[in-house]
Enzyme design. Structure first.
Site, short mmCIF file in Angstrom:
data_model
loop_
_atom_site.label_atom_id
_atom_site.label_comp_id
_atom_site.label_asym_id
_atom_site.label_seq_id
_atom_site.Cartn_x
_atom_site.Cartn_y
_atom_site.Cartn_z
N CYS A 10 0.75 -1.35 -0.01
CA CYS A 10 -0.17 -0.06 0.02
C CYS A 10 0.83 1.21 -0.09
CB CYS A 10 -0.88 -0.20 1.29
SG CYS A 10 -2.06 -1.44 1.40
N HIS A 20 -3.76 6.92 1.58
CA HIS A 20 -3.86 5.53 0.97
C HIS A 20 -5.33 5.29 1.63
CE1 HIS A 20 -4.17 1.42 0.47
NE2 HIS A 20 -4.16 0.98 1.55
N ASN A 74 -10.43 -0.81 -1.64
CA ASN A 74 -8.85 -0.40 -1.17
C ASN A 74 -8.27 -1.02 -2.39
OD1 ASN A 74 -6.48 -0.89 -0.24
ND2 ASN A 74 -6.70 -1.33 1.72
N1 ACO Z 1 -18.75 -9.85 6.68
C1 ACO Z 1 -19.49 -10.34 7.91
N2 ACO Z 1 -18.91 -10.56 9.26
C2 ACO Z 1 -17.59 -10.34 8.96
C3 ACO Z 1 -16.89 -10.15 7.95
C4 ACO Z 1 -17.60 -9.81 6.86
N3 ACO Z 1 -17.12 -9.43 5.58
N4 ACO Z 1 -15.31 -10.56 8.06
C5 ACO Z 1 -15.44 -10.95 9.37
N5 ACO Z 1 -16.51 -10.83 9.87
C6 ACO Z 1 -16.82 -11.38 11.32
C7 ACO Z 1 -15.72 -12.08 11.88
O1 ACO Z 1 -15.91 -13.44 11.72
C8 ACO Z 1 -16.22 -11.77 13.57
O2 ACO Z 1 -17.20 -12.80 13.61
P1 ACO Z 1 -17.15 -13.49 15.12
O3 ACO Z 1 -17.06 -12.29 16.05
O4 ACO Z 1 -18.42 -14.31 15.19
O5 ACO Z 1 -16.14 -14.41 15.48
C9 ACO Z 1 -16.58 -10.52 13.32
O6 ACO Z 1 -17.11 -10.33 12.09
C10 ACO Z 1 -15.39 -9.65 13.98
O7 ACO Z 1 -16.15 -8.38 13.85
P2 ACO Z 1 -15.58 -7.28 14.71
O8 ACO Z 1 -15.53 -7.69 16.35
O9 ACO Z 1 -15.97 -5.89 14.31
O10 ACO Z 1 -13.89 -7.30 14.18
P3 ACO Z 1 -12.88 -6.33 14.20
O11 ACO Z 1 -13.35 -5.21 15.23
O12 ACO Z 1 -11.58 -6.76 14.45
O13 ACO Z 1 -13.02 -5.63 12.79
C11 ACO Z 1 -11.94 -5.34 10.51
C12 ACO Z 1 -12.58 -6.50 11.74
C13 ACO Z 1 -13.20 -4.54 9.95
C14 ACO Z 1 -11.30 -5.96 9.74
C15 ACO Z 1 -10.96 -4.06 11.50
O14 ACO Z 1 -9.96 -4.90 12.20
C16 ACO Z 1 -10.37 -3.37 10.63
O15 ACO Z 1 -11.20 -2.64 10.03
N6 ACO Z 1 -9.15 -3.54 10.47
C17 ACO Z 1 -8.34 -2.75 9.46
C18 ACO Z 1 -8.09 -3.54 8.45
C19 ACO Z 1 -8.21 -2.74 7.01
O16 ACO Z 1 -8.88 -1.83 6.70
N7 ACO Z 1 -7.33 -3.05 6.36
C20 ACO Z 1 -7.07 -2.46 5.05
C21 ACO Z 1 -6.09 -3.32 4.27
S1 ACO Z 1 -4.55 -2.95 4.90
C22 ACO Z 1 -3.94 -1.66 4.34
O17 ACO Z 1 -4.54 -1.16 3.24
C23 ACO Z 1 -3.25 -0.87 5.26
#
Ligand code: ACO
Length: 334
Positions: free
Chosen positions: A113, A261, A291
């Site tokens: 990224c 980004h 993204n």
């Molecule tokens: N749809 C529905 N549910 C989902 C999905 C989805 N696409 N993906 C994961 N889940 C579920 C998980 O399985 C989990 O379920 P569980 O609780 O039954 O085990 C639950 O959602 C987790 O939800 P949250 O508690 O909200 O999870 P978290 O707070 O960790 O959020 C997230 C996850 C959105 C990925 C967060 O960590 C985040 O935004 N991280 C940043 C990641 C990012 O933006 N990366 C970008 C790419 S990297 C870059 O460009 C730098």
């Protein structure tokens, strides 16, 4: 010493729009979950047969036309992608061929990224050193072919989209009256977090590089520790912006536009809040494109210019964080 101006920008996204609703045919997800966590409503995916080079070529041509130059005036290509069309050679040489330019150099950048920010810093250094006069910097990503569309990969697959962006950097004589310049850059990496966001296969360090057994485990798909990424991203985005401002002796208030980004709208909002940036000081298009990794900044920059968000003399910050971890920023007087 010469200054460096961005004299042209361009971008290309595939026509095919994939909404959050459409993703439900492959995985258990919802429009609400995706928009709440990431701000994304839709993304673009290529139709089969399109290559990373096709998108890079379209973006580069637009930037070349915007700059009002001929492709033959390019002295160097700097190409950032995590999705090269082949394991090797890199996409830089493919773009050199598809643009039909002479045997100029082509440098491939593997900084995920942060690739475009590394690319701008590298191109600016080439130009300021006198090595090259006109450099094409491209970020292009075909991610849709690499996603795990099952429930196993849903946390990451809903985030990524395809696209390409480009910019032409050229030497400019400060005596000419132009104030344009790449004023400062900061580049960082922290390999201890390499596996927090990575794609393991094909792996040069494994015999055979990729096998059906390893593929069955899904090790050829990107993997992410979302919480670690979120936490580090907000901190590093802020540090990188502060560093370039300090290097150039510029205050936050003087920034016309931050082009971050497009990782996740929540990350961008957290950074904007910490910096007390006004909404008009931050550019976001992740809602429409998802993204697009190394392509996200040049796509956003190209759109920002066309929307009239930047005029000559404005101060703009490009800032990124991503896999590696890597992060960095460029402070540019437009
Ligand atoms: N749809 C529905 N549910 C989902 C999905 C989805 N696409 N993906 C994961 N889940 C579920 C998980 O399985 C989990 O379920 P569980 O609780 O039954 O085990 C639950 O959602 C987790 O939800 P949250 O508690 O909200 O999870 P978290 O707070 O960790 O959020 C997230 C996850 C959105 C990925 C967060 O960590 C985040 O935004 N991280 C940043 C990641 C990012 O933006 N990366 C970008 C790419 S990297 C870059 O460009 C730098």
């Amino acid at each position: 010493m010469t200054n460096v101006a961005i004299i042209g920008t361009g971008h290309h996204v595939p026509e095919r729009v994939v909404t959050n609703e459409e993703l439900k045919q492959w995985m258990d997800t919802s429009d609400e979950w995706i928009r709440e966590r990431s701000g994304i409503s839709e993304r673009r995916w290529v139709t089969p047969g399109t290559t990373t080079d096709d998108m890079a070529h379209a973006a580069a041509r637009m930037a070349i036309d915007d700059a009002g130059i001929e492709a033959s005036e390019l002295d160097m290509i700097v190409f950032a992608t995590i999705n090269p069309d082949h394991f090797f050679p890199g996409n830089g040489v493919l773009l050199q061929k598809s643009l039909g330019v002479d045997t100029i150099g082509a440098l491939d950048i593997r900084n995920q990224c942060t690739g475009f920010v590394y690319g701008v810093a590298t191109a600016a250094a080439y130009i300021k050193s006198g090595l090259y006069r006109t450099v094409l910097v491209v970020g292009a990503e075909l991610q849709s072919s690499s996603l795990d569309l099952s429930d196993r990969g849903r946390d990451i697959s809903v985030l990524f989209g395809d696209g390409a962006g480009a910019a032409i950097l050229q030497a400019v004589d400060p005596e000419s009256g132009s104030t344009s310049d790449v004023l400062a850059s900061s580049l960082h990496s922290q390999g201890e977090n390499a596996r927090e966001l990575w794609c393991e296969l094909p792996a040069g360090c494994l015999p055979g590089r990729i096998t059906p057994e390893l593929m069955a485990e899904g090790r050829h798909f990107p993997l992410m520790n979302g919480r670690a990424v979120f936490k580090h991203a907000v901190i590093r985005f802020c540090q990188a912006i502060d560093e370039v401002l300090e290097k150039a002796g510029v205050t936050r208030d003087e920034i016309k536009l931050v082009v971050p980004h497009q990782a996740n709208l929540r990350i961008t909002e957290a950074v904007a809040k910490r910096f007390e940036l006004r909404p008009e000081q931050v550019f976001s298009n992740i809602q429409r494109y998802g993204n697009t990794t190394a392509a996200s900044i040049p796509i956003a920059l190209s759109e920002a210019v066309r929307e009239g968000r930047l005029v000559r003399g404005d101060l703009v910050v490009l800032v990124a964080f991503g896999s590696g971890f890597t992060w960095g920023a460029n402070l540019i007087r437009w």
